[in-house]
Design a protein around this motif. Structure first.
Motif, short mmCIF file in Angstrom:
data_model
loop_
_atom_site.label_atom_id
_atom_site.label_comp_id
_atom_site.label_asym_id
_atom_site.label_seq_id
_atom_site.Cartn_x
_atom_site.Cartn_y
_atom_site.Cartn_z
N VAL A 13 -6.84 -5.03 9.32
CA VAL A 13 -6.19 -3.99 10.11
C VAL A 13 -6.57 -2.64 9.54
CG1 VAL A 13 -3.96 -3.02 10.76
CG2 VAL A 13 -4.25 -5.48 10.66
N ARG A 14 -6.98 -1.72 10.41
CA ARG A 14 -7.36 -0.38 9.96
C ARG A 14 -6.14 0.53 10.03
NH1 ARG A 14 -12.79 0.58 9.62
NH2 ARG A 14 -14.16 -1.03 10.42
N VAL A 15 -5.74 1.04 8.85
CA VAL A 15 -4.59 1.92 8.80
C VAL A 15 -4.92 3.28 9.40
CG1 VAL A 15 -2.97 3.06 7.25
CG2 VAL A 15 -3.70 0.73 6.80
N SER A 16 -6.18 3.68 9.37
CA SER A 16 -6.57 5.00 9.82
C SER A 16 -6.76 5.10 11.33
CB SER A 16 -7.87 5.43 9.13
OG SER A 16 -8.90 4.50 9.40
N ASP A 17 -6.53 4.00 12.08
CA ASP A 17 -6.65 4.05 13.53
C ASP A 17 -5.67 5.06 14.11
OD1 ASP A 17 -7.36 0.53 14.12
OD2 ASP A 17 -8.67 2.22 13.66
N SER A 18 -5.99 5.59 15.28
CA SER A 18 -5.15 6.62 15.88
C SER A 18 -3.91 6.05 16.54
CB SER A 18 -5.96 7.39 16.94
OG SER A 18 -6.44 6.50 17.93
N ASN A 172 20.60 -4.70 -3.78
CA ASN A 172 20.73 -5.58 -2.62
C ASN A 172 19.90 -5.13 -1.42
OD1 ASN A 172 22.60 -7.31 -3.89
ND2 ASN A 172 24.27 -5.86 -3.47
N SER A 173 19.16 -4.05 -1.55
CA SER A 173 18.33 -3.59 -0.43
C SER A 173 17.22 -4.58 -0.14
CB SER A 173 17.73 -2.22 -0.77
OG SER A 173 16.79 -1.84 0.22
N LYS A 174 16.80 -4.63 1.12
CA LYS A 174 15.68 -5.46 1.52
C LYS A 174 14.48 -4.63 1.94
CE LYS A 174 18.54 -9.37 3.01
NZ LYS A 174 18.86 -10.30 4.11
N GLN A 175 14.51 -3.33 1.62
CA GLN A 175 13.41 -2.43 1.95
C GLN A 175 13.05 -1.62 0.72
OE1 GLN A 175 15.14 -0.34 5.33
NE2 GLN A 175 14.01 -1.64 6.74
N PHE A 176 11.74 -1.52 0.44
CA PHE A 176 11.28 -0.89 -0.79
C PHE A 176 10.16 0.08 -0.45
CE2 PHE A 176 12.69 -5.24 -1.42
CZ PHE A 176 13.74 -5.06 -2.31
N LEU A 177 10.40 1.35 -0.73
CA LEU A 177 9.49 2.42 -0.35
C LEU A 177 8.82 3.00 -1.58
CD1 LEU A 177 8.38 4.33 1.89
CD2 LEU A 177 10.36 5.80 1.43
N SER A 178 7.49 3.16 -1.51
CA SER A 178 6.74 3.76 -2.60
C SER A 178 5.62 4.61 -2.01
CB SER A 178 6.16 2.66 -3.52
OG SER A 178 5.52 3.25 -4.63
N LYS A 179 4.94 5.34 -2.88
CA LYS A 179 3.79 6.15 -2.49
C LYS A 179 2.61 5.77 -3.35
CE LYS A 179 5.69 10.43 -0.51
NZ LYS A 179 4.80 10.44 0.66
N ALA A 180 1.40 5.85 -2.78
CA ALA A 180 0.20 5.53 -3.54
C ALA A 180 -1.02 6.18 -2.89
CB ALA A 180 -0.01 4.02 -3.64
N LYS A 181 -1.99 6.48 -3.72
CA LYS A 181 -3.29 6.97 -3.26
C LYS A 181 -4.33 5.94 -3.69
CE LYS A 181 -4.40 11.33 -3.81
NZ LYS A 181 -4.87 12.60 -4.40
N PHE A 182 -5.08 5.40 -2.73
CA PHE A 182 -5.98 4.28 -3.03
C PHE A 182 -7.37 4.72 -3.47
CE2 PHE A 182 -2.71 2.44 -0.32
CZ PHE A 182 -2.38 1.31 -1.04
N ASP A 235 -8.15 4.17 4.32
CA ASP A 235 -9.14 5.21 4.01
C ASP A 235 -10.55 4.63 3.92
OD1 ASP A 235 -7.11 7.11 3.92
OD2 ASP A 235 -6.77 6.81 1.78
N GLY A 236 -10.83 3.62 4.74
CA GLY A 236 -12.15 3.01 4.75
C GLY A 236 -12.41 2.06 3.60
N ILE A 237 -11.36 1.71 2.85
CA ILE A 237 -11.50 0.85 1.67
C ILE A 237 -10.80 -0.48 1.93
CG2 ILE A 237 -10.95 0.60 -0.78
CD1 ILE A 237 -11.00 3.61 -1.00
N LEU A 238 -11.43 -1.57 1.50
CA LEU A 238 -10.78 -2.88 1.57
C LEU A 238 -9.63 -2.94 0.57
CD1 LEU A 238 -13.90 -5.22 1.73
CD2 LEU A 238 -12.17 -5.02 3.50
N VAL A 239 -8.46 -3.34 1.05
CA VAL A 239 -7.29 -3.47 0.19
C VAL A 239 -6.69 -4.85 0.39
CG1 VAL A 239 -5.00 -2.59 -0.37
CG2 VAL A 239 -6.81 -1.00 0.30
N ARG A 260 -4.34 -4.12 -3.86
CA ARG A 260 -5.47 -3.99 -4.77
C ARG A 260 -6.74 -3.64 -4.01
NH1 ARG A 260 -9.62 -7.36 -5.90
NH2 ARG A 260 -10.62 -7.19 -7.94
N THR A 261 -7.37 -2.54 -4.39
CA THR A 261 -8.62 -2.14 -3.76
C THR A 261 -9.77 -2.94 -4.33
OG1 THR A 261 -9.11 -0.39 -5.37
CG2 THR A 261 -7.75 0.21 -3.48
N ARG A 262 -10.82 -3.07 -3.54
CA ARG A 262 -12.04 -3.71 -4.03
C ARG A 262 -13.23 -3.17 -3.25
NH1 ARG A 262 -12.23 -9.75 -1.35
NH2 ARG A 262 -10.55 -9.51 0.15
N SER A 263 -14.39 -3.28 -3.86
CA SER A 263 -15.61 -2.83 -3.20
C SER A 263 -16.01 -3.85 -2.15
CB SER A 263 -16.74 -2.66 -4.22
OG SER A 263 -17.16 -3.92 -4.71
#
Length: 298
Positions: A13-18, A172-182, A235-239, A260-263
Motif C-alpha cells: 500500500v502506498r501511503v503517499s497516494d492522493s 487500558n487504551s486500545k489506540q496508540f499514537l506515535s510519530k516517526a520519520k522513515f 515516502d517511496g521506501i519499503l517498510v 522497519r525500513t529496508r532497501s
C-alpha cells in the motif's frame, strides 16, 4: 523479469497516494482517539567515528520533569535493546543542566546538556530550546537540539544517524499514537495502531494501522492472526510492518509492533538473525518499535 520493487508494488500500500487507501481502497476516517499513556521513548543513533569504529548512542526519555531523574543515556558497540531504563551500564541524567563524564567501550565519554527551557509537543522528548551533546574521545558523536552554541566549536564532528525509535505505552487504551520519520528526506508521519472489532457483526477482534489518518493495514480475526507482517510504501521506501499481539489476548496484556525500513534489494525481515554488512553506499535501516501493555508499568 520484474525487479523486486515492482513485485512488492503489486501487494504493498502506498501511503503517499492522493487518496485514503485501505485494504479495499476505501476511504477511512480515524476513530475518536482515546488517550494512551506514554511511559518512555528512546532514540538510538549510530555514530561513525572512523571506518573501523562505530558506536550506538541511546537516549531514553521517560518524564518531562528532568529533576525527577527520568532520562538515561547509554553508549554501546552494539544496538541497545529497546528501552534502557535501569540498565546497569546506562547513565542517568538527573538535572536540568550539567555535564557527566564516564568511560564506555574503551572510550572517554562526555555528555553536556541543557534542558532548562526545553519545549515539548505531545511526546516525552524535547523538541526545541535545548541541547544534548555527546563527546567520544574528544570527537562530537551526537548533537541534539537547537541551543548548542559554542560547545562544539572547533571540535571534529562524526557522522551520526537515527537507527531506532522505541515507544512504550501502558493503560487500558486500545489506540496508540506515535510519530516517526522513515528517511532523512521524508516527513514526520503520524502512526496510529488501533485495536477494534470487524464490521461483520462486531464479534471478531481486528487490528488497524493508520499512517497520516490513512488505513494501510487491517487484520481481521486477530485471535488467529496474532503474529504476522505486511509491507507498505512510505515516502517511496519499503517498510515492513510486523506485529505480535499474542500476549494481548492470551498472556499478560502485552503487544509489540515494528515498522522497519529496508532497501529494495533486502528481502530479510526483522526476525531474521542473519547479520548484514553495510558498505558506505548502503542506507542505514530505521526501525520504529511500539510496545504496549494493559498494565501500568510507568
Amino acid at each position: 523479469m520484474r525487479n523486486l520493487v515492482t513485485c512488492y508494488s503489486v501487494h504493498a500500500v502506498r501511503v503517499s497516494d492522493s487518496y485514503c487507501s485501505g485494504p479495499l481502497n476505501k476511504s477511512y476516517s480515524s476513530p475518536k482517539l482515546i488517550k494512551s499513556t506514554q511511559n518512555a521513548v528512546s532514540f538510538t543513533y549510530k555514530t561513525k567515528l572512523s571506518p573501523q569504529k562505530h558506536l550506538f548512542i541511546t537516549i531514553t526519555w521517560s518524564h518531562r520533569l528532568i529533576s525527577q531523574g527520568s532520562s538515561w543515556i547509554k553508549i554501546s558497540d552494539q544496538m541497545a535493546s529497546a528501552l534502557i531504563r535501569n540498565c546497569p551500564d546506562s547513565q542517568q541524567i538527573c538535572k536540568s543542566k550539567g555535564t557527566k563524564k564516564f568511560e564506555s567501550c574503551n572510550s572517554k565519554i562526555e555528555v553536556h546538556w541543557d534542558l532548562s527551557n526545553a519545549k515539548f509537543n505531545v511526546g516525552l522528548e524535547p523538541v526545541s530550546s535545548f541541547y544534548v551533546v555527546v563527546l567520544i574521545d574528544g570527537t562530537v558523536g551526537l548533537i541534539l537540539g537547537d541551543m548548542v552554541k559554542n560547545i562544539v566549536a572547533g571540535l571534529p564532528i562524526a557522522e551520526f544517524m537515527l537507527t531506532c525509535q522505541c515507544v512504550e505505552f501502558s493503560g487500558n487504551s486500545k489506540q496508540f499514537l506515535s510519530k516517526a520519520k522513515f528517511c532523512d528526506s521524508g516527513l514526520d508521519h503520524d502512526i496510529l495502531v488501533s485495536f477494534g472489532t470487524d464490521s461483520e457483526g462486531g464479534r471478531n477482534p481486528c487490528l488497524s494501522v493508520l499512517i497520516d489518518k490513512r488505513r494501510v493495514i487491517e487484520i481481521k480475526r486477530l485471535q488467529w492472526n496474532f503474529r504476522g507482517n505486511q509491507v507498505v510504501f512510505v515516502d517511496g521506501i519499503l517498510v515492513d510492518v510486523l506485529w505480535d499481539v499474542h500476549g494481548w489476548f492470551f498472556g499478560e496484556g502485552n503487544a509489540v509492533f515494528m515498522f522497519r525500513t529496508r532497501s529494495c534489494f533486502d528481502s530479510r525481515l526483522w526476525l531474521d538473525e542473519k547479520k548484514s554488512y553495510e558498505t558506505d553506499h548502503e542506507k542505514v535501516e530505521f526501525s520504529l518499535m511500539i510496545c504496549t501493555s494493559k498494565n501500568n508499568t510507568g
